[in-house]
Motif scaffolding. Structure first.
Motif, mmCIF file in Angstrom:
data_model
loop_
_atom_site.group_PDB
_atom_site.id
_atom_site.type_symbol
_atom_site.label_atom_id
_atom_site.label_comp_id
_atom_site.label_asym_id
_atom_site.label_seq_id
_atom_site.Cartn_x
_atom_site.Cartn_y
_atom_site.Cartn_z
ATOM 1 N N ARG A 1 0.800 -1.223 0.000
ATOM 2 C CA ARG A 1 0.000 0.000 0.000
ATOM 3 C C ARG A 1 0.838 1.282 0.000
ATOM 4 N NH1 ARG A 1 -5.271 -0.756 0.340
ATOM 5 N NH2 ARG A 1 -5.992 -2.870 0.813
ATOM 6 N N ARG A 2 2.116 1.185 0.297
ATOM 7 C CA ARG A 2 3.006 2.343 0.174
ATOM 8 C C ARG A 2 3.943 2.042 -0.991
ATOM 9 N NH1 ARG A 2 2.926 6.216 3.947
ATOM 10 N NH2 ARG A 2 5.057 6.877 3.460
ATOM 11 N N VAL A 3 3.787 2.818 -2.061
ATOM 12 C CA VAL A 3 4.343 2.441 -3.359
ATOM 13 C C VAL A 3 5.357 3.476 -3.840
ATOM 14 C CG1 VAL A 3 3.772 1.799 -5.735
ATOM 15 C CG2 VAL A 3 2.087 1.443 -3.906
ATOM 16 N N LEU A 4 6.527 2.988 -4.292
ATOM 17 C CA LEU A 4 7.460 3.841 -5.014
ATOM 18 C C LEU A 4 7.242 3.608 -6.503
ATOM 19 C CD1 LEU A 4 9.858 5.767 -5.347
ATOM 20 C CD2 LEU A 4 11.388 3.778 -5.099
ATOM 21 N N LEU A 5 6.843 4.664 -7.217
ATOM 22 C CA LEU A 5 6.581 4.597 -8.651
ATOM 23 C C LEU A 5 7.768 5.171 -9.408
ATOM 24 C CD1 LEU A 5 2.926 5.922 -9.200
ATOM 25 C CD2 LEU A 5 3.760 3.606 -9.623
ATOM 26 N N GLU B 1 -6.917 4.335 -1.761
ATOM 27 C CA GLU B 1 -6.557 3.425 -0.676
ATOM 28 C C GLU B 1 -5.046 3.212 -0.589
ATOM 29 O OE1 GLU B 1 -8.696 -0.168 -1.157
ATOM 30 O OE2 GLU B 1 -10.668 0.760 -0.892
ATOM 31 N N LEU B 2 -4.308 3.692 -1.607
ATOM 32 C CA LEU B 2 -2.865 3.517 -1.639
ATOM 33 C C LEU B 2 -2.173 4.866 -1.570
ATOM 34 C CD1 LEU B 2 -2.582 0.899 -4.549
ATOM 35 C CD2 LEU B 2 -2.984 0.480 -2.122
ATOM 36 N N TRP B 3 -0.882 4.844 -1.152
ATOM 37 C CA TRP B 3 -0.051 6.050 -1.147
ATOM 38 C C TRP B 3 1.122 5.819 -2.083
ATOM 39 C CZ3 TRP B 3 5.092 6.923 0.005
ATOM 40 C CH2 TRP B 3 5.480 8.276 0.114
ATOM 41 N N PHE B 4 1.409 6.839 -2.894
ATOM 42 C CA PHE B 4 2.449 6.707 -3.906
ATOM 43 C C PHE B 4 3.497 7.799 -3.757
ATOM 44 C CE2 PHE B 4 -1.386 4.883 -5.686
ATOM 45 C CZ PHE B 4 -0.942 3.714 -6.286
ATOM 46 N N LEU B 5 4.755 7.415 -3.931
ATOM 47 C CA LEU B 5 5.849 8.359 -4.125
ATOM 48 C C LEU B 5 6.320 8.165 -5.564
ATOM 49 C CD1 LEU B 5 7.884 10.443 -3.016
ATOM 50 C CD2 LEU B 5 9.369 8.503 -2.434
ATOM 51 N N SER B 6 6.095 9.173 -6.390
ATOM 52 C CA SER B 6 6.447 9.078 -7.809
ATOM 53 C C SER B 6 7.741 9.836 -8.057
ATOM 54 C CB SER B 6 5.333 9.649 -8.681
ATOM 55 O OG SER B 6 5.721 9.664 -10.045
ATOM 56 N N ARG B 7 8.757 9.122 -8.538
ATOM 57 C CA ARG B 7 10.048 9.750 -8.837
ATOM 58 C C ARG B 7 10.187 9.927 -10.342
ATOM 59 N NH1 ARG B 7 15.202 6.872 -6.488
ATOM 60 N NH2 ARG B 7 14.798 5.361 -8.140
ATOM 61 N N SER B 8 10.494 11.158 -10.752
ATOM 62 C CA SER B 8 10.667 11.443 -12.174
ATOM 63 C C SER B 8 11.635 12.602 -12.333
ATOM 64 C CB SER B 8 9.328 11.769 -12.836
ATOM 65 O OG SER B 8 8.726 12.903 -12.236
ATOM 66 N N VAL B 9 12.131 12.780 -13.551
ATOM 67 C CA VAL B 9 13.060 13.867 -13.835
ATOM 68 C C VAL B 9 12.317 15.195 -13.936
ATOM 69 C CG1 VAL B 9 14.712 14.776 -15.508
ATOM 70 C CG2 VAL B 9 14.689 12.326 -14.985
ATOM 71 N N GLU C 1 6.542 -0.322 0.583
ATOM 72 C CA GLU C 1 6.132 -1.722 0.640
ATOM 73 C C GLU C 1 6.195 -2.418 -0.717
ATOM 74 O OE1 GLU C 1 2.875 -0.833 4.211
ATOM 75 O OE2 GLU C 1 2.220 -1.667 2.294
ATOM 76 N N VAL C 2 6.228 -1.631 -1.792
ATOM 77 C CA VAL C 2 6.295 -2.219 -3.135
ATOM 78 C C VAL C 2 6.856 -1.181 -4.102
ATOM 79 C CG1 VAL C 2 3.872 -1.616 -3.585
ATOM 80 C CG2 VAL C 2 4.988 -3.339 -5.005
ATOM 81 N N LEU C 3 7.673 -1.648 -5.030
ATOM 82 C CA LEU C 3 8.255 -0.807 -6.072
ATOM 83 C C LEU C 3 7.592 -1.140 -7.403
ATOM 84 C CD1 LEU C 3 10.537 0.940 -7.450
ATOM 85 C CD2 LEU C 3 11.933 -1.150 -7.435
ATOM 86 N N VAL C 4 7.252 -0.113 -8.177
ATOM 87 C CA VAL C 4 6.700 -0.311 -9.522
ATOM 88 C C VAL C 4 7.646 0.319 -10.526
ATOM 89 C CG1 VAL C 4 4.755 0.073 -11.073
ATOM 90 C CG2 VAL C 4 4.340 -0.261 -8.635
ATOM 91 N N THR C 5 8.059 -0.449 -11.526
ATOM 92 C CA THR C 5 8.990 0.058 -12.521
ATOM 93 C C THR C 5 8.725 -0.601 -13.864
ATOM 94 O OG1 THR C 5 11.334 0.518 -12.916
ATOM 95 C CG2 THR C 5 10.792 -1.675 -12.102
#
Length: 206
Positions: A89-93, A107-115, A149-153
């Motif tokens: 539920r805590r996601v690094l995008l 219901e989820l929280w995201f940290l989105s990293r981009s240039v 808690e989970v990484l998306v790439t």
């Protein structure tokens, strides 16, 4: 910048690319775009087929799953978003700013990293502007500090952004990874050196 003419931006689809190649009497085409630039690659394949030109696709190798990895392979961003509630539920995008609308799950929280900053993003997405290359120590610190808690790439490959996969492996963080789009029927190489050799052979130089 490389020697020669540099163009920034698109060509106007297949028709525009055909016209551009014909006007400049191009003999060979090398598609060295990002592994997920499927539209440009498709346009290059269609345009070179119409003109009867040789096409080379330069693609760096994708990432290889290692012992200890907890990877979940998916075929699209939409599939990745649908899978997340069952993984974490805590996601690094790290899929890019254009994909953010798919992750509008309150219901989820995201940290989105981009240039570059996105034009807009869902309220449950926090933005982190940063540019690689990244270090394993830095990625470990980020994952711990943000309680990821989970990484998306995406399976973009390359060493500049691979540290996040090492960090996830060490911490036991699962990774949702989007498969690459298929490469068109064309000669394909994995290195710049091999692409240069292909050009030399095709142009009769060297």
């Amino acid at each position: 910048m490389p020697v020669g003419e540099v163009r920034v931006g698109g060509f106007g689809g297949v028709r525009g690319l055909v016209d551009w190649l014909r006007e400049r009497a191009v003999d060979l085409v090398v598609d060295a775009t990002h592994p997920f630039a499927a539209i440009m690659t498709g346009n290059a394949a269609a345009a070179t087929a119409e003109l009867g030109l040789p096409l080379l696709v330069l693609r760096r190798p994708g990432w290889t799953e290692q012992v200890g990895d907890r990877w979940h392979w998916v075929s699209s961003i939409g599939e990745a978003a649908a899978l997340l509630p069952s993984v974490g539920r805590r996601v690094l995008l790290t899929t890019g700013r254009r994909d953010l609308p798919a992750f509008a799950n309150p219901e989820l929280w995201f940290l989105s990293r981009s240039v570059d900053p996105p034009e807009n993003h869902p309220d449950n997405v926090e933005i982190l502007l940063d540019r690689g290359p990244y270090t394993v120590d830095g990625e470990l610190e980020l994952l711990r500090r943000q309680r990821i808690e989970v990484l998306v790439t995406k399976d973009s490959g390359g060493e500049q952004t691979a540290a996040k996969l090492t960090a996830a492996r060490r911490l036991g963080v699962p990774v949702v990874i989007v498969r690459r789009p298929p490469v068109p029927a064309a000669d394909t190489v994995a290195t710049v050196a091999a692409a240069v050799e292909w050009v030399r052979r095709g142009s009769g130089v060297g």
